[in-house]
Design a protein around this motif. Structure first.
Motif, PDB file in Angstrom:
ATOM      1  N   CYS A 102       0.815  -1.229   0.000  1.00 32.95           N
ATOM      2  CA  CYS A 102       0.000   0.000   0.000  1.00 32.95           C
ATOM      3  C   CYS A 102       0.843   1.270   0.000  1.00 32.95           C
ATOM      4  O   CYS A 102       0.312   2.367   0.138  1.00 32.95           O
ATOM      5  CB  CYS A 102      -0.899   0.015   1.225  1.00 32.95           C
ATOM      6  SG  CYS A 102      -1.889  -1.467   1.444  1.00 32.95           S
ATOM      7  N   GLY A 103       2.165   1.108  -0.129  1.00 34.51           N
ATOM      8  CA  GLY A 103       3.042   2.273  -0.141  1.00 34.51           C
ATOM      9  C   GLY A 103       3.149   2.960   1.208  1.00 34.51           C
ATOM     10  O   GLY A 103       3.400   4.168   1.276  1.00 34.51           O
ATOM     11  N   ARG A 104       2.987   2.219   2.292  1.00 33.04           N
ATOM     12  CA  ARG A 104       3.021   2.811   3.621  1.00 33.04           C
ATOM     13  C   ARG A 104       4.055   2.141   4.524  1.00 33.04           C
ATOM     14  O   ARG A 104       3.848   1.966   5.723  1.00 33.04           O
ATOM     15  CB  ARG A 104       1.636   2.748   4.265  1.00 33.04           C
ATOM     16  CG  ARG A 104       0.583   3.506   3.478  1.00 33.04           C
ATOM     17  CD  ARG A 104      -0.627   3.852   4.304  1.00 33.04           C
ATOM     18  NE  ARG A 104      -1.577   4.644   3.534  1.00 33.04           N
ATOM     19  CZ  ARG A 104      -2.678   5.201   4.027  1.00 33.04           C
ATOM     20  NH1 ARG A 104      -2.975   5.036   5.308  1.00 33.04           N
ATOM     21  NH2 ARG A 104      -3.494   5.905   3.272  1.00 33.04           N
ATOM     22  N   GLU A 105       5.180   1.792   3.942  1.00 29.70           N
ATOM     23  CA  GLU A 105       6.226   1.114   4.704  1.00 29.70           C
ATOM     24  C   GLU A 105       6.748   1.946   5.868  1.00 29.70           C
ATOM     25  O   GLU A 105       6.984   1.421   6.958  1.00 29.70           O
ATOM     26  CB  GLU A 105       7.390   0.742   3.791  1.00 29.70           C
ATOM     27  CG  GLU A 105       7.097  -0.408   2.855  1.00 29.70           C
ATOM     28  CD  GLU A 105       7.961  -0.325   1.608  1.00 29.70           C
ATOM     29  OE1 GLU A 105       9.042  -0.934   1.621  1.00 29.70           O
ATOM     30  OE2 GLU A 105       7.561   0.344   0.645  1.00 29.70           O
ATOM     31  N   GLN A 106       6.960   3.235   5.645  1.00 31.97           N
ATOM     32  CA  GLN A 106       7.542   4.056   6.700  1.00 31.97           C
ATOM     33  C   GLN A 106       6.642   4.106   7.912  1.00 31.97           C
ATOM     34  O   GLN A 106       7.113   4.000   9.050  1.00 31.97           O
ATOM     35  CB  GLN A 106       7.817   5.472   6.185  1.00 31.97           C
ATOM     36  CG  GLN A 106       8.669   6.301   7.143  1.00 31.97           C
ATOM     37  CD  GLN A 106       9.993   5.618   7.503  1.00 31.97           C
ATOM     38  OE1 GLN A 106      10.718   5.128   6.635  1.00 31.97           O
ATOM     39  NE2 GLN A 106      10.314   5.565   8.796  1.00 31.97           N
ATOM     40  N   GLU A 107       5.332   4.257   7.699  1.00 35.39           N
ATOM     41  CA  GLU A 107       4.406   4.235   8.830  1.00 35.39           C
ATOM     42  C   GLU A 107       4.486   2.905   9.569  1.00 35.39           C
ATOM     43  O   GLU A 107       4.495   2.855  10.804  1.00 35.39           O
ATOM     44  CB  GLU A 107       2.967   4.462   8.354  1.00 35.39           C
ATOM     45  CG  GLU A 107       2.697   5.843   7.779  1.00 35.39           C
ATOM     46  CD  GLU A 107       2.754   5.855   6.261  1.00 35.39           C
ATOM     47  OE1 GLU A 107       3.725   5.291   5.694  1.00 35.39           O
ATOM     48  OE2 GLU A 107       1.843   6.426   5.645  1.00 35.39           O
ATOM     49  N   ALA A 108       4.556   1.808   8.801  1.00 35.20           N
ATOM     50  CA  ALA A 108       4.614   0.477   9.409  1.00 35.20           C
ATOM     51  C   ALA A 108       5.905   0.274  10.193  1.00 35.20           C
ATOM     52  O   ALA A 108       5.895  -0.322  11.276  1.00 35.20           O
ATOM     53  CB  ALA A 108       4.484  -0.591   8.331  1.00 35.20           C
ATOM     54  N   ILE A 109       7.010   0.760   9.657  1.00 30.81           N
ATOM     55  CA  ILE A 109       8.298   0.625  10.352  1.00 30.81           C
ATOM     56  C   ILE A 109       8.252   1.359  11.685  1.00 30.81           C
ATOM     57  O   ILE A 109       8.728   0.857  12.717  1.00 30.81           O
ATOM     58  CB  ILE A 109       9.451   1.146   9.463  1.00 30.81           C
ATOM     59  CG1 ILE A 109       9.663   0.200   8.272  1.00 30.81           C
ATOM     60  CG2 ILE A 109      10.741   1.279  10.268  1.00 30.81           C
ATOM     61  CD1 ILE A 109      10.599   0.738   7.211  1.00 30.81           C
ATOM     62  N   GLU A 110       7.677   2.555  11.687  1.00 24.12           N
ATOM     63  CA  GLU A 110       7.574   3.325  12.927  1.00 24.12           C
ATOM     64  C   GLU A 110       6.679   2.604  13.945  1.00 24.12           C
ATOM     65  O   GLU A 110       6.997   2.557  15.141  1.00 24.12           O
ATOM     66  CB  GLU A 110       7.027   4.721  12.625  1.00 24.12           C
ATOM     67  CG  GLU A 110       8.007   5.595  11.837  1.00 24.12           C
ATOM     68  CD  GLU A 110       7.411   6.936  11.455  1.00 24.12           C
ATOM     69  OE1 GLU A 110       6.266   7.225  11.862  1.00 24.12           O
ATOM     70  OE2 GLU A 110       8.093   7.701  10.737  1.00 24.12           O
ATOM     71  N   ILE A 111       5.565   2.058  13.472  1.00 19.86           N
ATOM     72  CA  ILE A 111       4.670   1.310  14.365  1.00 19.86           C
ATOM     73  C   ILE A 111       5.391   0.100  14.939  1.00 19.86           C
ATOM     74  O   ILE A 111       5.353  -0.157  16.150  1.00 19.86           O
ATOM     75  CB  ILE A 111       3.404   0.879  13.608  1.00 19.86           C
ATOM     76  CG1 ILE A 111       2.519   2.091  13.297  1.00 19.86           C
ATOM     77  CG2 ILE A 111       2.606  -0.153  14.418  1.00 19.86           C
ATOM     78  CD1 ILE A 111       1.392   1.787  12.329  1.00 19.86           C
ATOM     79  N   PHE A 112       6.059  -0.651  14.069  1.00 16.22           N
ATOM     80  CA  PHE A 112       6.738  -1.860  14.533  1.00 16.22           C
ATOM     81  C   PHE A 112       7.874  -1.538  15.497  1.00 16.22           C
ATOM     82  O   PHE A 112       8.056  -2.230  16.521  1.00 16.22           O
ATOM     83  CB  PHE A 112       7.273  -2.681  13.370  1.00 16.22           C
ATOM     84  CG  PHE A 112       8.096  -3.853  13.840  1.00 16.22           C
ATOM     85  CD1 PHE A 112       7.485  -4.935  14.445  1.00 16.22           C
ATOM     86  CD2 PHE A 112       9.481  -3.827  13.752  1.00 16.22           C
ATOM     87  CE1 PHE A 112       8.240  -5.995  14.944  1.00 16.22           C
ATOM     88  CE2 PHE A 112      10.239  -4.885  14.236  1.00 16.22           C
ATOM     89  CZ  PHE A 112       9.609  -5.971  14.831  1.00 16.22           C
ATOM     90  N   ASN A 113       8.654  -0.509  15.183  1.00 21.03           N
ATOM     91  CA  ASN A 113       9.764  -0.156  16.077  1.00 21.03           C
ATOM     92  C   ASN A 113       9.258   0.180  17.477  1.00 21.03           C
ATOM     93  O   ASN A 113       9.900  -0.154  18.481  1.00 21.03           O
ATOM     94  CB  ASN A 113      10.558   1.010  15.496  1.00 21.03           C
ATOM     95  CG  ASN A 113      11.428   0.601  14.322  1.00 21.03           C
ATOM     96  OD1 ASN A 113      11.694  -0.585  14.120  1.00 21.03           O
ATOM     97  ND2 ASN A 113      11.875   1.564  13.540  1.00 21.03           N
ATOM     98  N   GLY A 114       8.104   0.834  17.563  1.00 23.16           N
ATOM     99  CA  GLY A 114       7.517   1.139  18.864  1.00 23.16           C
ATOM    100  C   GLY A 114       7.105  -0.128  19.591  1.00 23.16           C
ATOM    101  O   GLY A 114       7.338  -0.264  20.809  1.00 23.16           O
ATOM    102  N   ILE A 115       6.496  -1.066  18.863  1.00 22.92           N
ATOM    103  CA  ILE A 115       6.103  -2.344  19.462  1.00 22.92           C
ATOM    104  C   ILE A 115       7.329  -3.096  19.980  1.00 22.92           C
ATOM    105  O   ILE A 115       7.337  -3.605  21.108  1.00 22.92           O
ATOM    106  CB  ILE A 115       5.340  -3.204  18.433  1.00 22.92           C
ATOM    107  CG1 ILE A 115       3.971  -2.577  18.132  1.00 22.92           C
ATOM    108  CG2 ILE A 115       5.176  -4.641  18.929  1.00 22.92           C
ATOM    109  CD1 ILE A 115       3.264  -3.195  16.944  1.00 22.92           C
ATOM    110  N   ALA A 116       8.378  -3.150  19.149  1.00 26.07           N
ATOM    111  CA  ALA A 116       9.594  -3.883  19.534  1.00 26.07           C
ATOM    112  C   ALA A 116      10.266  -3.247  20.747  1.00 26.07           C
ATOM    113  O   ALA A 116      10.738  -3.956  21.655  1.00 26.07           O
ATOM    114  CB  ALA A 116      10.561  -3.937  18.355  1.00 26.07           C
TER     115      ALA A 116
END
Length: 368
Positions: free
Chosen positions: A197-211
């Protein structure tokens, strides 16, 4: 939703067909920190590729790529490709829909398997039911404008589904979060899905917070000097399935500062044990979790009178991951819980070390 049973012959044929890697990526733009089943990068012609490997537990040598093209680019002959970003997706797993929701793309889920079981209101009310497993409604998947189909399987890839989707001109990709043995490995697949969906950066930020939150909780739990012993599951027919030590559930237990009661399973999948053996294990456990559809201690005891004398039952330390369940029986633990590894771990620490009441937990409930 998670419904998949495949014939062993198909599993063997489809999951051993590519012994040599065909990965076209020469310039990687995302290498997962915890997940093992995907990579994002560019081929020698500058075309973006989502590449996945072994999306089924216990199987190997299956690879698949999906080209994520710009309007000016063309795919290699015969390649599986979409013009990205996709805005209409169909899914078979509720965890994939939850990841799309996390990046603000819930309304992009136009088709889903088992819609009525979703706890996400947007998807339950807006997505079209597309059927299950070997009974998918391919014509409906096509009619609702699906730009890419997110496939999911427990035991093996389905050549019939892939062939049918190819015939209809519907691109597809297997999402292998289920095959990841670690909570953060599962959660990191949000980046793979977001790439569509072209939203990798948002996903990376979300995942980094989870991790970050998960690892902080894990480090804190390591300080507990008492490690409760944990029993899992309930009988299915005449067998009691116990997960492998290298599995999602057992990793959560370890990261929460506790001990899995059945460390003998060194395989890559759950294995059945007898009821008698399970009762012996349960009798040695301090806490009993993930008890299927059981909603109360009375119901648990009615399943088998011998459960009444198990220490975790007599002490009231039985918990189930069904607190967030809708009227149809759909559980948010298997939906958003696959992404929210930090929240699940927080629940585990509370119930394992603090005898937490239900109102202090997010996904779990204490059986009364």
């Amino acid at each position: 939703m998670r419904w998949a049973i495949y014939i062993l012959a198909l599993i063997i044929a489809s999951c051993t067909s590519t012994p040599k890697s065909q990965n076209p990526i020469v310039n990687t733009c995302y290498t997962p920190q915890y997940a093992t089943g995907f990579e994002i990068g560019y081929d020698s012609e500058g075309r973006k590729v989502l590449w996945i490997t072994d999306p089924c537990q216990g199987l190997s040598h299956f690879e698949q790529g999906l080209y994520l093209l710009t309007p000016e680019q063309s795919a290699p002959k015969g390649a599986n490709a979409i013009v990205a970003p996709a805005s209409k997706l169909s899914v078979l797993s509720s965890s994939h829909a939850a990841m799309l929701d996390a990046i603000g793309m819930a309304e992009a889920v136009v088709g889903a398997s088992g819609v009525r079981y979703y706890t996400n209101n947007t998807i339950r009310t807006c997505a079209t039911e597309i059927g299950y497993d070997t009974a998918l409604d391919y014509e409906r998947i096509k009619a609702i404008g699906t730009q890419v189909m997110l496939l999911y399987s427990v035991y093996g890839v389905d050549n019939t589904a892939m062939n049918k989707l190819s015939q209809l001109g519907i691109p597809y990709i297997y999402i292998g979060d289920y095959a990841e043995p670690t909570p953060l490995g599962k959660a990191e697949w949000i980046v793979a899905i977001a790439a569509l969906c072209g939203r990798e950066q948002e996903a990376i930020e979300i995942f980094n917070g989870i991790a970050e939150r998960y690892n902080a909780l894990k480090a804190s739990a390591a300080n507990y000097t008492v490690r409760p012993k944990v029993m899992l599951n309930t009988p299915y027919r005449d067998s009691w399935f116990m997960p492998a030590v290298e599995s999602y559930a057992v990793q959560l237990i370890a990261d929460a500062g506790a001990e899995y009661i059945y460390s003998q399973n060194k395989s890559h999948q759950s294995i059945p044990i007898s009821l008698e053996q399970a009762l012996l294990l349960a009798s040695a456990a301090d806490v009993w979790i993930n008890v299927g559809n059981i909603a109360s201690l009375a119901q648990l005891k009615s399943e088998n009178p011998r459960f009444a004398t198990i220490p975790a039952v007599t002490s009231g330390r039985v918990y189930n991951n069904t607190k967030r369940t809708n009227n149809a029986g759909g559980s948010d633990f298997w939906e958003s819980g696959a992404l929210n590894a930090d929240i699940v771990l927080d629940d585990m620490i509370k119930l394992l070390h603090h005898n937490a009441p239900t109102d202090s937990l997010h996904y779990y409930k204490r059986l009364e």
